[in-house]
Scaffold this motif. Sequence first.
Motif, PDB file in Angstrom:
ATOM      1  N   LEU A 174       0.829  -1.207   0.000  1.00 30.18           N
ATOM      2  CA  LEU A 174       0.000   0.000   0.000  1.00 30.18           C
ATOM      3  C   LEU A 174       0.869   1.266   0.000  1.00 30.18           C
ATOM      4  O   LEU A 174       0.618   2.211  -0.763  1.00 30.18           O
ATOM      5  CB  LEU A 174      -0.926  -0.020   1.215  1.00 30.18           C
ATOM      6  N   ILE A 175       1.899   1.259   0.844  1.00 33.87           N
ATOM      7  CA  ILE A 175       2.800   2.423   0.878  1.00 33.87           C
ATOM      8  C   ILE A 175       3.548   2.566  -0.444  1.00 33.87           C
ATOM      9  O   ILE A 175       3.746   3.675  -0.952  1.00 33.87           O
ATOM     10  CB  ILE A 175       3.783   2.275   2.060  1.00 33.87           C
ATOM     11  N   TYR A 176       3.923   1.422  -1.027  1.00 32.25           N
ATOM     12  CA  TYR A 176       4.634   1.447  -2.307  1.00 32.25           C
ATOM     13  C   TYR A 176       3.792   2.105  -3.401  1.00 32.25           C
ATOM     14  O   TYR A 176       4.271   2.987  -4.138  1.00 32.25           O
ATOM     15  CB  TYR A 176       5.004   0.007  -2.689  1.00 32.25           C
ATOM     16  N   HIS A 177       2.538   1.711  -3.503  1.00 36.43           N
ATOM     17  CA  HIS A 177       1.666   2.263  -4.550  1.00 36.43           C
ATOM     18  C   HIS A 177       1.288   3.713  -4.258  1.00 36.43           C
ATOM     19  O   HIS A 177       1.065   4.497  -5.193  1.00 36.43           O
ATOM     20  CB  HIS A 177       0.425   1.393  -4.702  1.00 36.43           C
ATOM     21  N   MET A 178       1.202   4.070  -2.985  1.00 36.75           N
ATOM     22  CA  MET A 178       0.922   5.463  -2.652  1.00 36.75           C
ATOM     23  C   MET A 178       2.080   6.370  -3.082  1.00 36.75           C
ATOM     24  O   MET A 178       1.867   7.454  -3.640  1.00 36.75           O
ATOM     25  CB  MET A 178       0.677   5.604  -1.150  1.00 36.75           C
ATOM     26  N   ILE A 179       3.299   5.924  -2.831  1.00 38.44           N
ATOM     27  CA  ILE A 179       4.458   6.735  -3.200  1.00 38.44           C
ATOM     28  C   ILE A 179       4.628   6.787  -4.706  1.00 38.44           C
ATOM     29  O   ILE A 179       4.908   7.846  -5.287  1.00 38.44           O
ATOM     30  CB  ILE A 179       5.722   6.173  -2.517  1.00 38.44           C
ATOM     31  N   ARG A 180       4.424   5.657  -5.366  1.00 46.69           N
ATOM     32  CA  ARG A 180       4.633   5.617  -6.812  1.00 46.69           C
ATOM     33  C   ARG A 180       3.488   6.273  -7.585  1.00 46.69           C
ATOM     34  O   ARG A 180       3.713   6.866  -8.649  1.00 46.69           O
ATOM     35  CB  ARG A 180       4.782   4.168  -7.257  1.00 46.69           C
ATOM     36  N   GLY A 181       2.267   6.195  -7.064  1.00 47.68           N
ATOM     37  CA  GLY A 181       1.121   6.715  -7.789  1.00 47.68           C
ATOM     38  C   GLY A 181       0.953   8.213  -7.693  1.00 47.68           C
ATOM     39  O   GLY A 181       0.359   8.824  -8.584  1.00 47.68           O
ATOM     40  N   GLN A 182       1.439   8.832  -6.623  1.00 50.52           N
ATOM     41  CA  GLN A 182       1.242  10.275  -6.498  1.00 50.52           C
ATOM     42  C   GLN A 182       2.183  11.021  -7.438  1.00 50.52           C
ATOM     43  O   GLN A 182       3.318  10.612  -7.664  1.00 50.52           O
ATOM     44  CB  GLN A 182       1.456  10.714  -5.040  1.00 50.52           C
ATOM     45  N   GLY A 183       1.693  12.105  -8.023  1.00 50.16           N
ATOM     46  CA  GLY A 183       2.492  12.887  -8.961  1.00 50.16           C
ATOM     47  C   GLY A 183       2.798  14.279  -8.479  1.00 50.16           C
ATOM     48  O   GLY A 183       3.376  15.087  -9.222  1.00 50.16           O
ATOM     49  N   THR A 184       2.414  14.584  -7.242  1.00 51.61           N
ATOM     50  CA  THR A 184       2.654  15.937  -6.724  1.00 51.61           C
ATOM     51  C   THR A 184       4.112  16.146  -6.358  1.00 51.61           C
ATOM     52  O   THR A 184       4.717  17.166  -6.717  1.00 51.61           O
ATOM     53  CB  THR A 184       1.764  16.187  -5.495  1.00 51.61           C
ATOM     54  N   ILE A 185       4.667  15.189  -5.652  1.00 51.96           N
ATOM     55  CA  ILE A 185       6.054  15.308  -5.181  1.00 51.96           C
ATOM     56  C   ILE A 185       6.895  14.261  -5.887  1.00 51.96           C
ATOM     57  O   ILE A 185       6.512  13.087  -5.973  1.00 51.96           O
ATOM     58  CB  ILE A 185       6.124  15.115  -3.645  1.00 51.96           C
ATOM     59  N   LYS A 186       8.040  14.677  -6.364  1.00 54.45           N
ATOM     60  CA  LYS A 186       8.946  13.757  -7.032  1.00 54.45           C
ATOM     61  C   LYS A 186       9.548  12.777  -6.025  1.00 54.45           C
ATOM     62  O   LYS A 186       9.598  13.047  -4.820  1.00 54.45           O
ATOM     63  CB  LYS A 186      10.060  14.519  -7.738  1.00 54.45           C
ATOM     64  N   LEU A 187      10.012  11.641  -6.547  1.00 56.93           N
ATOM     65  CA  LEU A 187      10.549  10.609  -5.663  1.00 56.93           C
ATOM     66  C   LEU A 187      11.806  11.071  -4.951  1.00 56.93           C
ATOM     67  O   LEU A 187      12.004  10.774  -3.760  1.00 56.93           O
ATOM     68  CB  LEU A 187      10.836   9.341  -6.476  1.00 56.93           C
ATOM     69  N   TYR A 188      12.669  11.817  -5.662  1.00 56.06           N
ATOM     70  CA  TYR A 188      13.911  12.242  -5.013  1.00 56.06           C
ATOM     71  C   TYR A 188      13.630  13.288  -3.930  1.00 56.06           C
ATOM     72  O   TYR A 188      14.369  13.385  -2.943  1.00 56.06           O
ATOM     73  CB  TYR A 188      14.897  12.784  -6.043  1.00 56.06           C
ATOM     74  N   VAL A 189      12.550  14.058  -4.091  1.00 54.41           N
ATOM     75  CA  VAL A 189      12.178  15.018  -3.037  1.00 54.41           C
ATOM     76  C   VAL A 189      11.693  14.270  -1.798  1.00 54.41           C
ATOM     77  O   VAL A 189      12.045  14.615  -0.654  1.00 54.41           O
ATOM     78  CB  VAL A 189      11.110  15.995  -3.565  1.00 54.41           C
ATOM     79  N   VAL A 190      10.883  13.236  -2.018  1.00 58.48           N
ATOM     80  CA  VAL A 190      10.404  12.425  -0.890  1.00 58.48           C
ATOM     81  C   VAL A 190      11.584  11.788  -0.155  1.00 58.48           C
ATOM     82  O   VAL A 190      11.638  11.775   1.085  1.00 58.48           O
ATOM     83  CB  VAL A 190       9.418  11.353  -1.397  1.00 58.48           C
ATOM     84  N   TYR A 191      12.537  11.256  -0.923  1.00 59.32           N
ATOM     85  CA  TYR A 191      13.692  10.603  -0.309  1.00 59.32           C
ATOM     86  C   TYR A 191      14.529  11.604   0.491  1.00 59.32           C
ATOM     87  O   TYR A 191      15.006  11.298   1.597  1.00 59.32           O
ATOM     88  CB  TYR A 191      14.542   9.949  -1.395  1.00 59.32           C
TER      89      TYR A 191
END
Length: 584
Positions: A294-311
């Motif tokens: 669930l957390i994986y799909h939430m992080i991958r599916g959202q387009g507001t914040i880029k992955l490197y920003v989240v990291y």
Amino acid sequence: MALRSSGRKFSFDILSTSILDYDHDSSTISTCLRSNSDHSPIDDATTSPIGNRKKKKKKKKKKHNTITEELGEFNGYCYSVAQSSTSSVVVCEEQHETLPHSNMSSVSGLPFRDLRQRNVIMVNGVSEESVGESQSVKELESRSNSRVEMDGIAGRSLEKEVSLDWKRLMAEDTNQTFPVDKSPVKCFMEEMYAGNSLRSTVPLGNEKERDRVYDTIFRLPWRCELLIDVGFFVCLDSFLSLLTVMPTRLIMICWRFLKTRQFKKLSAVELSDIGCCVALSSGAILLQQTDISLIYHMIRGQGTIKLYVVYNVLEVFDKLFQSFCGDVMQTLFNTAEGLANSSTESTQYWMRRFVVDEVVAVASSIVHSFILLAQAITLSTCIVAHNNALFALLVSNNFAEIKSNVFKRYSKDNVHSLVYYDSVERFHISAFLLFVLAQNLLEADGPWFGSFICNALVVYVGEMTIDIIKHSFIAKFNNIKPIAFSEFLEDLCKQTLNIQTDNVKNNLTFVPLAPACVVIRVLRPVFAAHLPYNPLLWRLFWIFLLSAMTFVMLASLKVMISIGLKKHARWYINRCQRRKLHSD
């Protein structure tokens, strides 16, 4: 009248009209018009105060700056007047060509002597007169063309100034700095043989600069990497101690209680192990209830914040809770020491304090565990993605780290702590890659191991390169010698051998509770996938067998790493001592 009829010509340089506003101008001009001989009636008539006042009123109505009249042959009077707070008046007289030369001659009763120069100096309204000796006509001609200055302002000369000719100016250059006849080819040839082409912008170096260059390139990188690697193995040793030594002690405590049927007062070490076990169990149990997919799909599916920003955001919180958890565990161990050594009257107080510290430690370790789990899921999402998200993550994260650290002022102690942070970060990256490996074992289809190895190498090599560049230039900008990293490694070796150092704050602080919770959460589904479902006894047997095998492997790895670290620590400390004795 006789003066004008004799054919004399006047040339006056009448300066600014503001001169006439002074009250003592009439006396100055009258003094200037006198000859060196005795006073005559003509002088008195021409220089009367009443006539001068009338002339003043007429001249105030006519506004003009300067009247210039060219001189012919120097055959008349030439007056040069300059006046300020200290005024100077030069009067030049010459006889007419037709006059006979004699010792004493006169025109209409006006006596004339030889050529003279009279200087009248006005100082605060008082005139002082000095008469010079006779001079030649040529000197007077040169003086008649000189500039007249009044109130610090340069007036125009009698003759028109020659216009500025650049070629003439360059040709009259005495130093021959810019000769006109120099061609562009000669200029270029002189630049070729003048010296270093960058001599105007790059100064000449010395041995100190040479040492700085080779320290940045060769001496410092391998020492920095050696220190980070040793710190990584120290963190790994602490992590394995939490998974092997702590359960063994707890089993021994339970066995002693079952054997003696008596409850003895626990030591500070046993209380500390009980506190760590409670925090580890709480974190692992709560993480088991977390749905990773669930957390994986939430992080991958959202387009507001880029992955490197989240990291990057999660990495910031990781560092904050890492420091906070270290302080909390130190407080917990201090309370355990006080509870173990407390008397009967103060036992209740220390017990309440220990419970409060344990609750804080459990809460902080749980929050830190969730942060690390989210960070591991984000890295796994970047690796699995096919849009080069991993490279974007590495570039943004690593170069943001360089930008935020390299161009700051650091002391030696700050650099010491920064190296230890990099060692802990290297260990966390290893835990994240282990999480990615476990996820691939469970869910990946097709050949995935090769791509996983390539991605892991990219992550490790990028992290090593960025750490080397960062610490090399931090040391360069802050004038930190490579020998300082050898001193940091010596302190770390003393910490490994439990030798007390002068500065305890510079010790490596690492709390392995959160990484251990993440690893347990990741490895449990992997072991569960290989267990039989029925019958129950057979399932319990395989659980016990796999747990025993895992414990033996982790304990063996712990012993090997611990022996290796201690041997390396003793060797390096002896080497540093021999080097100090040799230098003395």
